[in-house]
Design a protein around this motif. Structure first.
Motif, short mmCIF file in Angstrom:
data_model
loop_
_atom_site.label_atom_id
_atom_site.label_comp_id
_atom_site.label_asym_id
_atom_site.label_seq_id
_atom_site.Cartn_x
_atom_site.Cartn_y
_atom_site.Cartn_z
N LEU A 131 -48.30 29.57 111.37
CA LEU A 131 -48.78 30.34 110.23
C LEU A 131 -49.48 31.60 110.73
CD1 LEU A 131 -49.23 30.31 107.07
CD2 LEU A 131 -51.49 29.32 107.57
N LYS A 132 -48.94 32.76 110.38
CA LYS A 132 -49.59 34.02 110.74
C LYS A 132 -50.70 34.30 109.74
CE LYS A 132 -50.06 37.93 112.97
NZ LYS A 132 -50.54 37.95 114.38
N VAL A 133 -51.92 34.44 110.23
CA VAL A 133 -53.09 34.61 109.36
C VAL A 133 -53.72 35.98 109.58
CG1 VAL A 133 -55.32 33.67 108.68
CG2 VAL A 133 -53.51 32.12 109.47
N TYR A 134 -53.98 36.67 108.47
CA TYR A 134 -54.68 37.95 108.50
C TYR A 134 -56.00 37.84 107.73
CZ TYR A 134 -50.28 40.11 110.03
OH TYR A 134 -49.15 40.45 110.72
N HIS A 135 -57.01 38.53 108.21
CA HIS A 135 -58.24 38.70 107.44
C HIS A 135 -58.48 40.19 107.29
CE1 HIS A 135 -60.50 39.24 111.33
NE2 HIS A 135 -59.63 38.36 111.76
N PHE A 136 -58.25 40.70 106.07
CA PHE A 136 -58.28 42.13 105.78
C PHE A 136 -59.58 42.53 105.09
CE2 PHE A 136 -53.43 41.83 105.32
CZ PHE A 136 -53.20 42.31 106.60
N PHE A 137 -60.20 43.59 105.59
CA PHE A 137 -61.33 44.22 104.90
C PHE A 137 -61.16 45.73 105.02
CE2 PHE A 137 -65.84 45.65 104.58
CZ PHE A 137 -66.08 45.19 103.30
N TYR A 138 -60.31 46.29 104.19
CA TYR A 138 -60.01 47.72 104.15
C TYR A 138 -59.61 48.27 105.53
CZ TYR A 138 -62.39 47.17 99.68
OH TYR A 138 -62.78 46.75 98.43
N PRO A 139 -58.63 47.64 106.19
CA PRO A 139 -58.20 48.18 107.49
C PRO A 139 -57.55 49.55 107.32
CG PRO A 139 -56.63 46.56 106.72
CD PRO A 139 -57.79 46.51 105.76
N GLY A 140 -57.66 50.37 108.36
CA GLY A 140 -57.01 51.67 108.34
C GLY A 140 -57.66 52.69 107.42
N SER A 141 -58.87 52.43 106.97
CA SER A 141 -59.52 53.33 106.01
C SER A 141 -60.52 54.29 106.64
CB SER A 141 -60.24 52.51 104.93
OG SER A 141 -61.26 51.70 105.50
N LYS A 142 -60.84 54.09 107.90
CA LYS A 142 -61.93 54.84 108.53
C LYS A 142 -61.73 56.36 108.45
CE LYS A 142 -64.42 55.25 112.93
NZ LYS A 142 -64.51 54.76 114.34
N ASP A 143 -60.55 56.83 108.82
CA ASP A 143 -60.32 58.27 108.85
C ASP A 143 -60.36 58.88 107.45
OD1 ASP A 143 -60.08 58.17 111.58
OD2 ASP A 143 -57.89 58.22 111.60
N THR A 144 -59.79 58.16 106.49
CA THR A 144 -59.78 58.68 105.12
C THR A 144 -61.20 58.72 104.55
OG1 THR A 144 -57.58 57.75 104.81
CG2 THR A 144 -58.75 58.44 102.84
N ILE A 145 -61.98 57.68 104.83
CA ILE A 145 -63.38 57.68 104.37
C ILE A 145 -64.12 58.88 104.94
CG2 ILE A 145 -65.60 56.49 104.60
CD1 ILE A 145 -64.08 53.84 104.40
N ALA A 146 -63.94 59.13 106.24
CA ALA A 146 -64.62 60.26 106.87
C ALA A 146 -64.20 61.59 106.25
CB ALA A 146 -64.32 60.26 108.37
N ARG A 147 -62.96 61.66 105.79
CA ARG A 147 -62.44 62.91 105.23
C ARG A 147 -62.95 63.17 103.81
NH1 ARG A 147 -58.06 63.66 102.06
NH2 ARG A 147 -57.20 61.60 102.55
N VAL A 148 -63.06 62.12 102.99
CA VAL A 148 -63.36 62.35 101.57
C VAL A 148 -64.83 62.20 101.20
CG1 VAL A 148 -61.04 61.58 100.94
CG2 VAL A 148 -62.94 59.94 100.83
N ARG A 149 -65.60 61.50 102.01
CA ARG A 149 -66.97 61.26 101.60
C ARG A 149 -67.82 62.52 101.71
NH1 ARG A 149 -69.43 56.51 104.66
NH2 ARG A 149 -70.97 56.86 103.03
N GLU A 150 -68.77 62.65 100.79
CA GLU A 150 -69.67 63.81 100.77
C GLU A 150 -71.06 63.47 101.28
OE1 GLU A 150 -69.25 66.39 97.16
OE2 GLU A 150 -68.12 64.65 96.43
N SER A 151 -71.43 62.21 101.27
CA SER A 151 -72.76 61.81 101.71
C SER A 151 -72.64 61.04 103.03
CB SER A 151 -73.43 60.92 100.66
OG SER A 151 -72.62 59.77 100.39
#
Length: 244
Positions: A131-151
């Motif tokens: 059984l392939k198991v993943y635990h996801f918590f917004y993976p791959g979001s770091k760069d986009t967060i850094a780009r769009v956040r204002e604070s």
């Protein structure tokens, strides 16, 4: 497709076809004056539904309680132990494998669940290695967060009821957000909070960690869609391997 609405006569063959099950996992806890207690459940459920659709996987019923130790003293917060979560997730994973699933993706909406999900995934890797198991918590979001956040972030790991999480809600469940009540609360979280158990009431009265007034649906969409693309690629790749 929602697993709970299937029947026992048809589901066996459909499991063989889909191979993957997506489990939303959230929590019930304080999220400031502008977001509901079940924010983490709503985010996990709607994100998981999008992932299930994009990967032709089954969507499991939401697991609505999480480890909320840090916020357990705030009004409305309900907490279960890491141990309880680990045991339950391992039982669910083994049951899914018994039914014929070969991919199990846990979509987490609550940072506090991370330790339990990782431990459950490790135990399942040993007990049911097929059984392939993943635990996801917004993976791959770091760069986009850094780009769009204002604070600026108030902490290296924590984000809560702030510009980012409120933006997620505006995109995925905007009808549950009251932006007229959104606030800016920039707590001083010292280094000691990373080194010893620290209840959040020691540094915030609102449970808001940042400037929620800067949240927008567009920011939420950019971040969520970037993360969905990463998750979908992983799940689809795992499904292909399981069918090979």
């Amino acid at each position: 497709m929602q697993f709970q609405y299937e029947n026992a006569y048809d589901v066996k063959e459909r499991i063989r076809s889909k191979r993957a099950a997506i489990l939303p996992i959230g929590a019930v806890e304080a999220h400031g004056p502008h977001l509901p207690l079940g924010t983490d459940n709503v985010l996990a459920e709607r994100l998981a539904a999008k992932l299930a659709e994009r990967t032709d996987s089954y969507l499991l019923p939401t697991l609505p309680y999480g480890q909320v130790w840090s916020l357990r003293s705030f009004p409305g917060s309900l907490s279960v132990s890491n141990e309880a979560l680990v045991l339950l997730l391992c039982d669910i994973g083994e049951s899914l494998h018994r039914q014929g699933f070969r991919v199990f993706a846990m979509v987490n909406g609550h940072l506090g669940n991370g330790t339990a999900l990782k431990e459950a995934a490790r135990r399942l890797a040993e007990s049911v290695p097929e059984l392939k198991v993943y635990h996801f918590f917004y993976p791959g979001s770091k760069d986009t967060i850094a780009r769009v956040r204002e604070s600026p972030p108030v902490h290296g790991a924590y984000f809560h009821a702030c510009e980012i999480e409120t933006s997620y809600m505006l995109y995925l469940a905007g009808e549950l957000v009251d932006m007229d009540k959104a606030i800016c609360d920039i707590p001083n979280i010292g280094d000691e909070a990373d080194c010893t158990p620290t209840p959040w009431e020691t540094f915030t009265e609102t449970a808001v960690l940042g400037d929620a007034t800067l949240a927008t649906k567009e920011k939420g969409e950019a971040i969520v869609e970037a993360s969905l693309a990463v998750m979908a690629e992983m799940v689809n790749r795992a499904k292909e391997r399981a069918s090979g």
